[in-house]
Enzyme design. Sequence first.
Site, PDB file in Angstrom:
ATOM      1  N   ASN A 146       0.871  -1.180   0.000  1.00  0.00           N
ATOM      2  CA  ASN A 146       0.000   0.000   0.000  1.00  0.00           C
ATOM      3  C   ASN A 146       0.909   1.231   0.000  1.00  0.00           C
ATOM      4  O   ASN A 146       1.515   1.551   1.008  1.00  0.00           O
ATOM      5  CB  ASN A 146      -0.888  -0.019   1.256  1.00  0.00           C
ATOM      6  CG  ASN A 146      -1.707   1.255   1.408  1.00  0.00           C
ATOM      7  OD1 ASN A 146      -1.779   2.064   0.479  1.00  0.00           O
ATOM      8  ND2 ASN A 146      -2.314   1.441   2.565  1.00  0.00           N
ATOM      9  N   TRP A 147       0.963   1.873  -1.137  1.00  0.00           N
ATOM     10  CA  TRP A 147       1.874   3.022  -1.263  1.00  0.00           C
ATOM     11  C   TRP A 147       1.339   4.283  -0.587  1.00  0.00           C
ATOM     12  O   TRP A 147       2.038   5.276  -0.500  1.00  0.00           O
ATOM     13  CB  TRP A 147       2.143   3.313  -2.741  1.00  0.00           C
ATOM     14  CG  TRP A 147       3.088   2.334  -3.379  1.00  0.00           C
ATOM     15  CD1 TRP A 147       3.724   1.269  -2.771  1.00  0.00           C
ATOM     16  CD2 TRP A 147       3.550   2.343  -4.732  1.00  0.00           C
ATOM     17  NE1 TRP A 147       4.522   0.625  -3.668  1.00  0.00           N
ATOM     18  CE2 TRP A 147       4.437   1.265  -4.889  1.00  0.00           C
ATOM     19  CE3 TRP A 147       3.282   3.153  -5.839  1.00  0.00           C
ATOM     20  CZ2 TRP A 147       5.070   0.982  -6.101  1.00  0.00           C
ATOM     21  CZ3 TRP A 147       3.902   2.870  -7.044  1.00  0.00           C
ATOM     22  CH2 TRP A 147       4.789   1.802  -7.174  1.00  0.00           C
ATOM     23  N   LYS A 148       0.070   4.266  -0.209  1.00  0.00           N
ATOM     24  CA  LYS A 148      -0.557   5.466   0.373  1.00  0.00           C
ATOM     25  C   LYS A 148      -0.342   6.644  -0.600  1.00  0.00           C
ATOM     26  O   LYS A 148      -0.333   6.421  -1.810  1.00  0.00           O
ATOM     27  CB  LYS A 148      -0.011   5.708   1.773  1.00  0.00           C
ATOM     28  CG  LYS A 148      -0.138   4.438   2.645  1.00  0.00           C
ATOM     29  CD  LYS A 148       0.103   4.614   4.086  1.00  0.00           C
ATOM     30  CE  LYS A 148      -0.102   3.269   4.783  1.00  0.00           C
ATOM     31  NZ  LYS A 148      -0.005   3.347   6.222  1.00  0.00           N
ATOM     32  N   HIS A 202      -9.329   1.250   5.250  1.00  0.00           N
ATOM     33  CA  HIS A 202      -8.038   1.440   5.919  1.00  0.00           C
ATOM     34  C   HIS A 202      -8.231   2.411   7.088  1.00  0.00           C
ATOM     35  O   HIS A 202      -9.039   3.334   7.010  1.00  0.00           O
ATOM     36  CB  HIS A 202      -7.020   1.996   4.919  1.00  0.00           C
ATOM     37  CG  HIS A 202      -5.631   1.987   5.468  1.00  0.00           C
ATOM     38  ND1 HIS A 202      -5.181   2.952   6.336  1.00  0.00           N
ATOM     39  CD2 HIS A 202      -4.613   1.107   5.309  1.00  0.00           C
ATOM     40  CE1 HIS A 202      -3.927   2.666   6.678  1.00  0.00           C
ATOM     41  NE2 HIS A 202      -3.563   1.553   6.065  1.00  0.00           N
ATOM     42  N   GLU A 239      -6.583   4.836   8.065  1.00  0.00           N
ATOM     43  CA  GLU A 239      -6.398   6.253   7.715  1.00  0.00           C
ATOM     44  C   GLU A 239      -7.678   6.818   7.107  1.00  0.00           C
ATOM     45  O   GLU A 239      -8.016   7.981   7.315  1.00  0.00           O
ATOM     46  CB  GLU A 239      -5.185   6.407   6.776  1.00  0.00           C
ATOM     47  CG  GLU A 239      -3.887   6.227   7.549  1.00  0.00           C
ATOM     48  CD  GLU A 239      -2.740   5.634   6.758  1.00  0.00           C
ATOM     49  OE1 GLU A 239      -2.761   5.674   5.523  1.00  0.00           O
ATOM     50  OE2 GLU A 239      -1.800   5.113   7.410  1.00  0.00           O
ATOM     51  N   GLU A 277      -4.826  -4.813  10.970  1.00  0.00           N
ATOM     52  CA  GLU A 277      -3.818  -3.766  11.132  1.00  0.00           C
ATOM     53  C   GLU A 277      -4.070  -3.016  12.436  1.00  0.00           C
ATOM     54  O   GLU A 277      -4.927  -2.111  12.473  1.00  0.00           O
ATOM     55  CB  GLU A 277      -3.903  -2.765   9.976  1.00  0.00           C
ATOM     56  CG  GLU A 277      -3.629  -3.369   8.621  1.00  0.00           C
ATOM     57  CD  GLU A 277      -3.029  -2.349   7.663  1.00  0.00           C
ATOM     58  OE1 GLU A 277      -2.122  -2.726   6.926  1.00  0.00           O
ATOM     59  OE2 GLU A 277      -3.451  -1.169   7.674  1.00  0.00           O
ATOM     60  N   GLY A 332       3.129   2.398  10.708  1.00  0.00           N
ATOM     61  CA  GLY A 332       4.148   3.432  10.535  1.00  0.00           C
ATOM     62  C   GLY A 332       4.930   3.765  11.794  1.00  0.00           C
ATOM     63  O   GLY A 332       5.665   4.750  11.833  1.00  0.00           O
ATOM     64  N   SER A 341       3.906  -1.919  10.237  1.00  0.00           N
ATOM     65  CA  SER A 341       5.372  -1.954  10.408  1.00  0.00           C
ATOM     66  C   SER A 341       5.992  -3.283   9.980  1.00  0.00           C
ATOM     67  O   SER A 341       6.963  -3.750  10.579  1.00  0.00           O
ATOM     68  CB  SER A 341       5.755  -1.594  11.848  1.00  0.00           C
ATOM     69  OG  SER A 341       5.405  -0.251  12.123  1.00  0.00           O
ATOM     70  N   GLY A 371       2.981  -1.007   4.169  1.00  0.00           N
ATOM     71  CA  GLY A 371       3.046   0.386   3.761  1.00  0.00           C
ATOM     72  C   GLY A 371       4.477   0.777   3.406  1.00  0.00           C
ATOM     73  O   GLY A 371       4.987   0.452   2.328  1.00  0.00           O
ATOM     74  N   GLY A 372       5.144   1.450   4.336  1.00  0.00           N
ATOM     75  CA  GLY A 372       6.465   2.036   4.100  1.00  0.00           C
ATOM     76  C   GLY A 372       7.467   1.112   3.429  1.00  0.00           C
ATOM     77  O   GLY A 372       8.158   1.514   2.480  1.00  0.00           O
TER      78      GLY A 372
HETATM   79  O1  G3H Z   1      -1.687  -0.480   4.682  1.00  0.00           O
HETATM   80  C1  G3H Z   1      -0.590  -0.548   5.241  1.00  0.00           C
HETATM   81  C2  G3H Z   1      -0.464  -0.246   6.648  1.00  0.00           C
HETATM   82  O2  G3H Z   1      -1.095   0.918   7.006  1.00  0.00           O
HETATM   83  C3  G3H Z   1       0.876  -0.449   7.233  1.00  0.00           C
HETATM   84  O3  G3H Z   1       1.745   0.640   7.010  1.00  0.00           O
HETATM   85  P1  G3H Z   1       3.279   0.484   7.459  1.00  0.00           P
HETATM   86  O4  G3H Z   1       3.759  -0.815   6.881  1.00  0.00           O
HETATM   87  O5  G3H Z   1       3.968   1.676   6.910  1.00  0.00           O
HETATM   88  O6  G3H Z   1       3.280   0.425   8.973  1.00  0.00           O
END
Ligand code: G3H
Length: 257
Positions: free
Chosen positions: A10-12, A96, A98, A168, A174, A214, A235-236
């Site tokens: 997930n690149w956000k 999600h 967010e 999650e 994050g 994470s 994500g990151g």
């Molecule tokens: O969708 C992905 C998640 O929000 C996890 O994000 P992260 O891997 O940066 O903690």
Amino acid sequence: MTRRQLLAGNWKMNKTVAEARAFAEAIGRQADAFAGEADFAVCPPFTALHVLRVTLPARVALGAQNVYFEPKGAFTGEVSAEMLAEAGVRYVIVGHSERRHLFGETDALVGKKVEAVLGAGMTPILCVGEDLRERQLGHTERVVERQTKAALAGVDAGRAGEVVIAYEPVWAIGSGQTPAPEDAQRVVAHIRRVVEQEKGKEAAGRVRILYGGSVTADNIAGFTAQPDIDGALVGGASLQPDGFVRMAKAITKGASA
Ligand SMILES: O=C[C@H](O)COP(=O)(O)O
């Protein structure tokens, strides 16, 4: 019941079209990493869907990060499930944290989105998870239970097994902090029991439940080795081609172990 592992990035709100192309070309040079018995997807911002459709290695599917449930009309700024399907999207992240916390998405709205995604022949990746306060109060199970039931309320038992759920914990996103893999397993097993209670044994056996929060190339294997955890939503760490490739290799190795 054997379930295929899924690695979804997930690149956000990250990467321009040019950056997305560079990522796809870089992982394309290591396409062997995606040859094994697992599924892979990248979920970029809408603006980078097209370039990824034409540049991602064949085994890496396209995902989207959001959708609107109405098929068309006066909904400025929104994108429908049919539009995403036509653009080559296979997976759509729904609910999600967010979106729930920053954009006010409710359990009921998330449920409608899940139905719209399935209706357009795509796979929803439904996100559930408790925030720090809920965890400290000991409410983790009841939060994921409420979110799961609401999101699946309008889904037929016969199709519920197609949904992917991502557990999650909000405090792990994050933050560099994660639950112990056994702790995540315990919550994921609870989510599977909720699916069984609501949609029956067959759906519960088929539904894939990912862990997210994470995840990195160094810790992914600990999660995916758990009996009820069927992959990761990342994500990151999914933004770097080398990291994505290392995670793909880790889940493929775990799947064939
Ligand atoms: O969708 C992905 C998640 O929000 C996890 O994000 P992260 O891997 O940066 O903690």
